[in-house]
Design an enzyme around this catalytic site. Structure first.
Site, PDB file in Angstrom:
ATOM      1  N   LYS A 155      11.086   2.648  -0.440  1.00  0.00           N
ATOM      2  CA  LYS A 155      11.035   4.059  -0.812  1.00  0.00           C
ATOM      3  C   LYS A 155      11.144   4.239  -2.316  1.00  0.00           C
ATOM      4  CE  LYS A 155      10.926   6.079   3.248  1.00  0.00           C
ATOM      5  NZ  LYS A 155      11.791   7.210   3.496  1.00  0.00           N
ATOM      6  N   CYS A 175      43.443  18.606  12.501  1.00  0.00           N
ATOM      7  CA  CYS A 175      42.063  18.966  12.833  1.00  0.00           C
ATOM      8  C   CYS A 175      41.886  20.478  12.687  1.00  0.00           C
ATOM      9  CB  CYS A 175      41.758  18.537  14.262  1.00  0.00           C
ATOM     10  SG  CYS A 175      40.180  19.150  14.851  1.00  0.00           S
ATOM     11  N   LYS A 186       2.839   4.549   1.008  1.00  0.00           N
ATOM     12  CA  LYS A 186       3.315   5.154   2.251  1.00  0.00           C
ATOM     13  C   LYS A 186       2.983   6.634   2.163  1.00  0.00           C
ATOM     14  CE  LYS A 186       7.286   5.451   5.324  1.00  0.00           C
ATOM     15  NZ  LYS A 186       7.284   6.896   5.567  1.00  0.00           N
ATOM     16  N   GLU A 229       0.852  -1.199   0.000  1.00  0.00           N
ATOM     17  CA  GLU A 229       0.000   0.000   0.000  1.00  0.00           C
ATOM     18  C   GLU A 229       0.881   1.240   0.000  1.00  0.00           C
ATOM     19  OE1 GLU A 229      -1.235  -1.369   3.901  1.00  0.00           O
ATOM     20  OE2 GLU A 229      -1.039   0.687   4.649  1.00  0.00           O
ATOM     21  N   ASP A 254       2.772  10.479   2.963  1.00  0.00           N
ATOM     22  CA  ASP A 254       3.733  11.416   3.547  1.00  0.00           C
ATOM     23  C   ASP A 254       3.003  12.459   4.383  1.00  0.00           C
ATOM     24  OD1 ASP A 254       6.119  12.528   4.149  1.00  0.00           O
ATOM     25  OD2 ASP A 254       6.521  13.327   2.137  1.00  0.00           O
ATOM     26  N   CYS A 286      40.277  13.229  14.174  1.00  0.00           N
ATOM     27  CA  CYS A 286      41.082  14.092  15.028  1.00  0.00           C
ATOM     28  C   CYS A 286      41.514  13.272  16.233  1.00  0.00           C
ATOM     29  CB  CYS A 286      40.234  15.285  15.461  1.00  0.00           C
ATOM     30  SG  CYS A 286      40.883  16.145  16.896  1.00  0.00           S
ATOM     31  N   TYR A 315      -4.705   2.843   8.539  1.00  0.00           N
ATOM     32  CA  TYR A 315      -3.970   1.698   7.984  1.00  0.00           C
ATOM     33  C   TYR A 315      -3.469   0.725   9.046  1.00  0.00           C
ATOM     34  CZ  TYR A 315      -0.149   4.995   8.950  1.00  0.00           C
ATOM     35  OH  TYR A 315       0.694   5.892   9.547  1.00  0.00           O
ATOM     36  N   CYS A 351      39.956  18.633  22.076  1.00  0.00           N
ATOM     37  CA  CYS A 351      39.437  19.259  20.855  1.00  0.00           C
ATOM     38  C   CYS A 351      38.080  19.876  21.174  1.00  0.00           C
ATOM     39  CB  CYS A 351      39.285  18.219  19.745  1.00  0.00           C
ATOM     40  SG  CYS A 351      38.496  18.895  18.267  1.00  0.00           S
ATOM     41  N   CYS A 398      41.251  22.015  16.405  1.00  0.00           N
ATOM     42  CA  CYS A 398      42.207  22.044  17.526  1.00  0.00           C
ATOM     43  C   CYS A 398      43.649  21.859  17.076  1.00  0.00           C
ATOM     44  CB  CYS A 398      41.844  20.992  18.564  1.00  0.00           C
ATOM     45  SG  CYS A 398      42.201  19.303  18.043  1.00  0.00           S
TER      46      CYS A 398
END
Ligand code: IVH
Length: 761
Positions: free
Chosen positions: A336, A440, A142, A140, A144, A458, A248, A464, A443
């Site tokens: 989907k 990084c 979906k 069925e 939204d 990092c 549903y 950091c 840092c």
């Protein structure tokens, strides 16, 4: 303010239209923020409370965007109650809370046919079906929109709740009553008590008319419009909005509706609900895919938004046996539709440092609409992805991604937009290749890539600031401590604050005491007041009591998400036992990490020399090095890695965190402020196995191993992979070998499948 403005979820992308951000000082920004806040607060109450708008929607949106842009630039000035914090959600205490009698679940997703086939075969094997046994599914659309649970007692609507976090939703009864598709009283032969679940949505035509009419804010898409309209403080506003509802599903029932999903949905229709006409019964994977394609072909002409097809096992007895994972049913899947795409210009690549130190490249884009949502940021995954190679070294594109390129953006559902392609033909030579940093950016510590890891990290740990801030944001987030009034923006500001800083989780719990000792009070600060400061202190106070699973999750340890944290909490029961086990396991975990390194070297050497790698010999050699590991360490490490769902990766990550001095101090300091609630063993009246540790071995004939495990866990037991002194019961089917011998030696109770079945009823 229960509405979402036109900029979708990407407010920061919009240039401020009335304030020049480039040259503004902090003091000027504070002034602007105060003015805009006052203006928006007044507009909100004029509009909602007095139903008398005083500014146009365009003015409202412009002011809100300016405020968001200023807050983004000066996070320390962002007020927790700012109108920008109220986008898309009414103040949560405006609606009463309702605890769902049965949790409202979400759905696992599939994006291609292979995943659908896998879903079907996983179910067949869970149920132990023979090839000739049929397994039907409903398919069925979906929808939204947003889900809603409607409780009817004696045929009358008595409660309506949004999904919320799945466990607790908001009471929107007065608003639900204004929706024409939701009957006040049920027709026919409805059970004495029934919770009908389904989706509230808005049609395309109604959405367009609503946005054209003015008077309301402009909504980004029909789903936001439906959500904003349902979550209105004034039911008359909801009544004026054209909301629709498809039923549903269902929650708690006083009696079963039917034996199959299809018949149950037909019963919902007979009670007076609208059901979706495109639902079909499918007997094979091919039929499921065909129905998916048929629904997709009609997508544009349906007149409302759908984002995929939901498959559900038709036989409700099977659904019952399959049960649920942490947040999703095993018997349903959302397949989907393909992602939506758009082309735009890549303006820049920025590096974000995450909570575990991962350096993630983020694309800054010229804003572009992808499937109704404005996108101006997208993920670029990691440095290999930018260079055009996949994690296993294969080429995924002809070229690298350069700053200035035209790039293809795609987004599927709610996931973060991604970049999938580059238009090389549009290059003019001005594009700049991107060099991934090896230190990084936050840092300056070295950022290194472990062999076999696609991600550069990092090495600064808690020194950091980016890692520390991200860890704190995670700490206060929804599934973790969830402290009202202390969100990402406030964490940023408090982290940088010199008078009342929050630099570690423990600091949160000393905030009120420190504020009392300070002359400069939080309540007197820009953006704060007596009430908001007191509310924050109260919210923190409430969280001094915390369930074990939430605490473990909140620590933000790599590889320890909500599900793993819940597994650990269930297994150990208390914080003290959990920590004791990790501490005991640390020496063995460190040895295993050394062994893993040695194995990587051995692999490389073997490849260079053209021979087979000696993996187990290499591990054994490292494990047996002097000083020898104590038996407690070996046993503790084995216990950890034996917990179902937890392997060496999680065990090593836990041990690495707890053995790092700075991290450990931070954790110990935090726990000193808390009362940690022991994990609840599910209250299974009459469950003979609650709290017990069970191992399965041999062949089970009446139930697959997966189903046996799911049943045991649902009844509050722990399932382990191998027999140890901690095992309570060994369920041994025919062919049980060494495990049965070991159990006998240890005096563990051994039972056969029939006894097991009678034990679980
Ligand atoms: S069944 C236990 N059927 O999708 C599973 N959900 O991603 C109950 N949704 O929260 C859900 N259309 O809001 C189901 N035909 C449909 C649906 C549907 C939309 C929504 C629902 C759910 C979300 C999960």
């Amino acid at each position: 303010m229960a509405e979402t403005a036109a900029h979708g979820d990407d407010a920061a992308a919009w240039p401020s239209s009335s304030v020049d951000l480039s040259a503004i000082t902090e003091a000027e920004a504070a002034d602007h923020i105060a003015q805009l806040t006052e203006m928006l607060s007044k507009a909100n109450s004029d509009y909602h409370r007095d139903d008398a708008p005083t500014i146009t929607d365009a003015e409202y949106d412009r002011a809100k965007r300016s405020l968001a842009a200023l807050e983004e630039k000066f996070p320390q000035l962002a007020h927790p109650d700012s109108p920008t914090q109220q986008v898309g959600a009414a103040p949560s205490d405006a609606f009463g809370k309702i605890t769902h009698a049965q949790r409202m679940m979400s759905l696992a997703n599939a994006f291609d046919e292979a995943e659908v086939a896998e879903f079907v075969s996983r179910i067949r094997s869970f149920l132990g079906l023979e090839p000739e046994e049929g397994l039907d599914f409903t398919a069925e659309p979906k929808i939204d929109g947003l889900s809603l649970s409607l409780r009817y007692e004696d045929g009358r609507l008595v409660q309506a709740a949004t999904r919320g976090d799945g466990t607790v939703g908001e009471n929107v009864l007065a608003n639900a009553r204004t929706i024409a598709d939701i009957p006040d009283t049920l027709n026919g032969t409805a059970p004495k008590m029934v919770e009908v679940r389904g989706e509230v949505y808005m049609s395309h035509d109604d959405f367009a008319a609503l946005n054209a009419k003015g008077g309301a804010r402009i909504f980004a898409n029909p789903r936001n419009a439906a959500a904003g309209s349902l979550r209105q403080l004034d039911p008359e506003v909801t009544r004026s909005r054209p909301l629709k509802f498809f039923a549903y599903s269902w929650g708690e029932l006083s009696e079963a509706l039917a034996e199959t999903q299809m018949r149950a949905v037909e019963r919902l229709e007979s009670f007076g609900f609208k059901i979706n006409r495109l639902i079909r019964l499918c007997h094979t994977v091919e039929e499921m895919i065909a129905q998916w394609a048929a629904i997709e072909a009609q997508r544009a002409s349906l007149g409302y938004d759908i984002d995929g097809v939901v498959y559900k096992v038709n036989d409700l007895a099977y659904q019952n046996r399959l049960g649920f994972r942490a947040t999703t049913p095993r018997w349903a899947l959302a397949h989907k539709f393909p992602a939506e795409i758009a082309w735009t210009r890549l303006r820049d690549i920025e590096i974000q440092v995450g909570r575990t130190g991962a350096l993630s490249p983020v694309a800054r884009l010229d804003p572009v609409t992808v499937g109704g949502v404005t996108v101006s940021n997208a993920t670029l995954h990691n440095e290999d992805y930018i260079a055009g190679i996949s994690s296993n070294g294969e080429k995924i594109r002809d070229t690298d991604i350069r700053i200035g390129d035209w790039v293809k953006v795609y987004r599927a559902g709610d996931v973060i937009p991604k970049i999938s392609d580059v238009d090389e033909a549009k290059r003019d030579g001005s594009e700049k290749p991107f060099t991934f940093p090896e230190t990084c950016p936050e840092c300056g510590s070295a950022a290194i890539r472990e062999p076999g890891d696609a991600v550069r990290r990092c090495t600064g740990g808690l020194i950091c600031p980016a890692q520390a801030i991200e860890k704190l944001k995670h700490f206060v987030s929804r599934g973790a401590f969830d402290i009202e009034g202390l969100g990402a923006k406030q964490i940023e500001a408090f982290y940088r604050d010199d008078i009342l800083p929050i630099r570690s989780p423990a600091d949160i719990f000393t905030l009120a005491a420190r504020d009392r000792e300070n002359l400069a009070k939080l309540k007197n600060r820009e953006g704060w007041g007596e009430t908001s400061a007191q509310n924050l202190f109260d919210a923190i106070e409430q969280r001094r009591h915390i369930p074990l699973a939430r605490l473990i999750y909140a620590l933000g340890i790599r590889h320890v998400g909500e599900v793993v944290a819940a597994d650990l909490a269930r297994y150990f029961g208390s914080w003290d036992k959990f920590v004791a086990e990790i501490d005991a396991a640390i020496p063995a975990a460190e040895r295993h990490m050394l062994a893993d390194d040695a194995i990587l070297h051995e692999r490389a050497a073997a490849e260079a020399e053209g021979r087979r790698a000696r993996i187990s010999a290499t591990r054994e050699k490292v494990l047996s090095q002097e000083p020898a590991l104590g038996p407690e360490a070996v046993a503790a490490y084995e216990t950890l890695t034996n917990i179902d769902g937890i392997g060496a990766v999680v065990a090593q990550s836990l041990c690495a965190t707890f053995s790092q001095q700075k991290e450990r101090q931070s954790i110990d300091a935090l726990v000193g402020h808390l009362t940690v609630e022991d994990a609840e063993i599910p209250d299974m009246a009459g469950s003979a196995i609650a709290g017990k540790t069970i191992v399965f071995t041999g062949t089970l004939e009446r139930m697959t191993r997966a189903e046996a495990k799911a049943r045991a866990e649902a009844l509050g037991a722990k399932v382990a992979g191998s027999v140890s002194a901690k095992t309570d019961i060994l369920v041994a089917g025919p062919g049980a070998g060494s495990k049965a011998t070991k159990a006998a030696a240890l005096g563990v109770e051994v039972i056969d499948e029939d006894t097991w079945l009678s034990l679980i009823g």
